[in-house]
Design a protein around this motif. Sequence first.
Motif, PDB file in Angstrom:
ATOM      1  N   GLY A 129      37.996  55.945 135.494  1.00 35.15           N
ATOM      2  CA  GLY A 129      39.361  56.417 135.689  1.00 35.15           C
ATOM      3  C   GLY A 129      40.305  55.402 135.078  1.00 35.15           C
ATOM      4  N   GLY A 130      41.485  55.847 134.700  1.00 34.26           N
ATOM      5  CA  GLY A 130      42.415  54.928 134.061  1.00 34.26           C
ATOM      6  C   GLY A 130      43.859  55.212 134.414  1.00 34.26           C
ATOM      7  N   THR A 131      44.652  54.151 134.513  1.00 32.75           N
ATOM      8  CA  THR A 131      46.088  54.282 134.730  1.00 32.75           C
ATOM      9  C   THR A 131      46.812  53.319 133.801  1.00 32.75           C
ATOM     10  N   PHE A 132      48.069  53.638 133.500  1.00 29.79           N
ATOM     11  CA  PHE A 132      48.905  52.640 132.838  1.00 29.79           C
ATOM     12  C   PHE A 132      50.322  52.720 133.392  1.00 29.79           C
ATOM     13  N   PHE A 133      50.898  51.545 133.603  1.00 27.21           N
ATOM     14  CA  PHE A 133      52.216  51.416 134.206  1.00 27.21           C
ATOM     15  C   PHE A 133      53.130  50.672 133.241  1.00 27.21           C
ATOM     16  N   MET A 134      54.321  51.196 133.064  1.00 25.94           N
ATOM     17  CA  MET A 134      55.311  50.575 132.181  1.00 25.94           C
ATOM     18  C   MET A 134      56.084  49.544 132.998  1.00 25.94           C
ATOM     19  N   LEU A 135      55.664  48.290 132.907  1.00 27.90           N
ATOM     20  CA  LEU A 135      56.279  47.255 133.728  1.00 27.90           C
ATOM     21  C   LEU A 135      57.726  47.006 133.347  1.00 27.90           C
ATOM     22  N   ASP A 136      58.056  47.206 132.076  1.00 26.75           N
ATOM     23  CA  ASP A 136      59.442  46.998 131.662  1.00 26.75           C
ATOM     24  C   ASP A 136      60.371  48.019 132.301  1.00 26.75           C
ATOM     25  N   GLN A 137      59.849  49.195 132.628  1.00 25.30           N
ATOM     26  CA  GLN A 137      60.652  50.195 133.329  1.00 25.30           C
ATOM     27  C   GLN A 137      60.684  49.918 134.831  1.00 25.30           C
ATOM     28  N   LEU A 138      59.544  49.535 135.388  1.00 24.50           N
ATOM     29  CA  LEU A 138      59.457  49.315 136.827  1.00 24.50           C
ATOM     30  C   LEU A 138      60.201  48.060 137.261  1.00 24.50           C
ATOM     31  N   GLN A 139      60.307  47.072 136.370  1.00 22.65           N
ATOM     32  CA  GLN A 139      60.925  45.805 136.741  1.00 22.65           C
ATOM     33  C   GLN A 139      62.208  45.521 135.974  1.00 22.65           C
ATOM     34  N   GLY A 140      62.800  46.544 135.424  1.00 21.47           N
ATOM     35  CA  GLY A 140      64.099  46.376 134.790  1.00 21.47           C
ATOM     36  C   GLY A 140      64.083  45.592 133.497  1.00 21.47           C
ATOM     37  N   ASP A 141      62.941  45.590 132.787  1.00 22.54           N
ATOM     38  CA  ASP A 141      62.859  44.937 131.485  1.00 22.54           C
ATOM     39  C   ASP A 141      63.323  43.488 131.552  1.00 22.54           C
ATOM     40  N   SER A 142      62.873  42.775 132.562  1.00 20.65           N
ATOM     41  CA  SER A 142      63.338  41.411 132.788  1.00 20.65           C
ATOM     42  C   SER A 142      62.611  40.415 131.887  1.00 20.65           C
ATOM     43  N   PRO A 143      63.265  39.303 131.538  1.00 21.26           N
ATOM     44  CA  PRO A 143      62.634  38.277 130.695  1.00 21.26           C
ATOM     45  C   PRO A 143      61.386  37.664 131.333  1.00 21.26           C
ATOM     46  N   GLU A 144      61.295  37.705 132.679  1.00 21.11           N
ATOM     47  CA  GLU A 144      60.143  37.116 133.355  1.00 21.11           C
ATOM     48  C   GLU A 144      58.833  37.788 132.946  1.00 21.11           C
ATOM     49  N   LEU A 145      58.906  39.048 132.537  1.00 20.20           N
ATOM     50  CA  LEU A 145      57.698  39.731 132.081  1.00 20.20           C
ATOM     51  C   LEU A 145      57.101  39.064 130.850  1.00 20.20           C
ATOM     52  N   TRP A 146      57.931  38.303 130.145  1.00 21.69           N
ATOM     53  CA  TRP A 146      57.486  37.600 128.946  1.00 21.69           C
ATOM     54  C   TRP A 146      57.285  36.113 129.222  1.00 21.69           C
ATOM     55  N   GLY A 147      57.305  35.735 130.496  1.00 26.34           N
ATOM     56  CA  GLY A 147      57.125  34.336 130.831  1.00 26.34           C
ATOM     57  C   GLY A 147      58.338  33.490 130.512  1.00 26.34           C
ATOM     58  N   GLU A 148      59.515  34.112 130.479  1.00 29.99           N
ATOM     59  CA  GLU A 148      60.743  33.396 130.157  1.00 29.99           C
ATOM     60  C   GLU A 148      61.735  33.517 131.308  1.00 29.99           C
ATOM     61  N   GLU A 149      62.561  32.497 131.479  1.00 33.56           N
ATOM     62  CA  GLU A 149      63.583  32.537 132.528  1.00 33.56           C
ATOM     63  C   GLU A 149      64.828  33.275 132.066  1.00 33.56           C
ATOM     64  N   ASP A 150      65.108  33.239 130.790  1.00 30.85           N
ATOM     65  CA  ASP A 150      66.245  33.983 130.246  1.00 30.85           C
ATOM     66  C   ASP A 150      65.905  34.398 128.830  1.00 30.85           C
ATOM     67  N   GLY A 151      66.807  35.112 128.207  1.00 28.50           N
ATOM     68  CA  GLY A 151      66.553  35.609 126.862  1.00 28.50           C
ATOM     69  C   GLY A 151      66.508  37.117 126.838  1.00 28.50           C
ATOM     70  N   THR A 152      66.389  37.662 125.662  1.00 25.56           N
ATOM     71  CA  THR A 152      66.373  39.106 125.474  1.00 25.56           C
ATOM     72  C   THR A 152      64.936  39.617 125.470  1.00 25.56           C
ATOM     73  N   PRO A 153      64.583  40.539 126.344  1.00 21.16           N
ATOM     74  CA  PRO A 153      63.231  41.114 126.339  1.00 21.16           C
ATOM     75  C   PRO A 153      62.922  41.725 124.974  1.00 21.16           C
ATOM     76  N   ARG A 154      61.668  41.624 124.560  1.00 21.82           N
ATOM     77  CA  ARG A 154      61.317  42.017 123.203  1.00 21.82           C
ATOM     78  C   ARG A 154      60.714  43.406 123.089  1.00 21.82           C
ATOM     79  N   GLY A 155      60.149  43.925 124.145  1.00 27.19           N
ATOM     80  CA  GLY A 155      59.520  45.236 124.042  1.00 27.19           C
ATOM     81  C   GLY A 155      58.869  45.631 125.353  1.00 27.19           C
ATOM     82  N   SER A 156      58.079  46.693 125.293  1.00 28.52           N
ATOM     83  CA  SER A 156      57.422  47.198 126.502  1.00 28.52           C
ATOM     84  C   SER A 156      56.255  46.302 126.897  1.00 28.52           C
ATOM     85  N   VAL A 157      56.018  46.231 128.213  1.00 34.34           N
ATOM     86  CA  VAL A 157      54.868  45.531 128.766  1.00 34.34           C
ATOM     87  C   VAL A 157      54.089  46.553 129.592  1.00 34.34           C
TER      88      VAL A 157
END
Length: 284
Positions: free
Chosen positions: A187-215
Amino acid sequence: FIRFKLSKRMVDDFIRPTLLVGLFKPPEELSALVVMELLYYYALAHQDSFDVRWIKNGTVADSLILPMANMLQEEHDLNVMGGCRVGEIALEQTTDDKLSASTVKYTKDGTEHEIKNVDGIILALGCQGMQSVVRASPDLAALPTFSKAASLKGIDVISTRIWFDKVVPTRTPANVFSRFSELRGSGGTFFMLDQLQGDSPELWGEEDGTPRGSVVAADFYNSGALMSMSDEAIVKTLTDELLPSAVPKFKDAKVIDSWVGKYAGTVSWFSPGSYSSRPPLEGA
């Protein structure tokens, strides 16, 4: 399900994918009672109660477990010993002819330690952890409750996270793969973390900055047929086959980074007839 007049399409398109991502096995390999519980709570009663959350930065250990351990030690005067692996649990007979835990042996940094005069033990273990503890504890292995619990098998799971160079819009942030040959029975699932978490820089391991794309967080359950594949092959299957088949715009996105975790036999398998072997929640 087919015996009760559900169509084959209903079983293949809804029942089977739902069980593969809810209980991690196809219907023929699951307890009927647990299946009905899941279908009621997950598919009928709480379709809109999506409560899954991801940590924006850090890990489960340092963002959840460590603060909880500090709180228990500072506010409740408990001693939380991290990095310890439980070995043998010894029992003794009490004055009222009952068995009670007396000694716990554990290993830390390669050295064995022992705790005596134990007041009580709560076992919060997966199937592999239970097998390891019971195997090392003759007193527990002699009791049917624990020997049966140690006989239960687990399910293989693969977890992935993929960072893309551009945002890929999807109809919903939480999605299920269904009937793709590339799943190989999983079975498989995929979740768009950039949508669920507001496209935050933390998803890229950054404290600030512009998010670059979907995670994307994509997981495979009952993934035994995928476990032998390399991490690169698993990511390629997702980015070249599964994700573009579900959302065509993934074809235009490039992978910047990826991570794959494989967990063999770690998830509980509610197999037919397993109820009598499951450990009780009350004192054993």
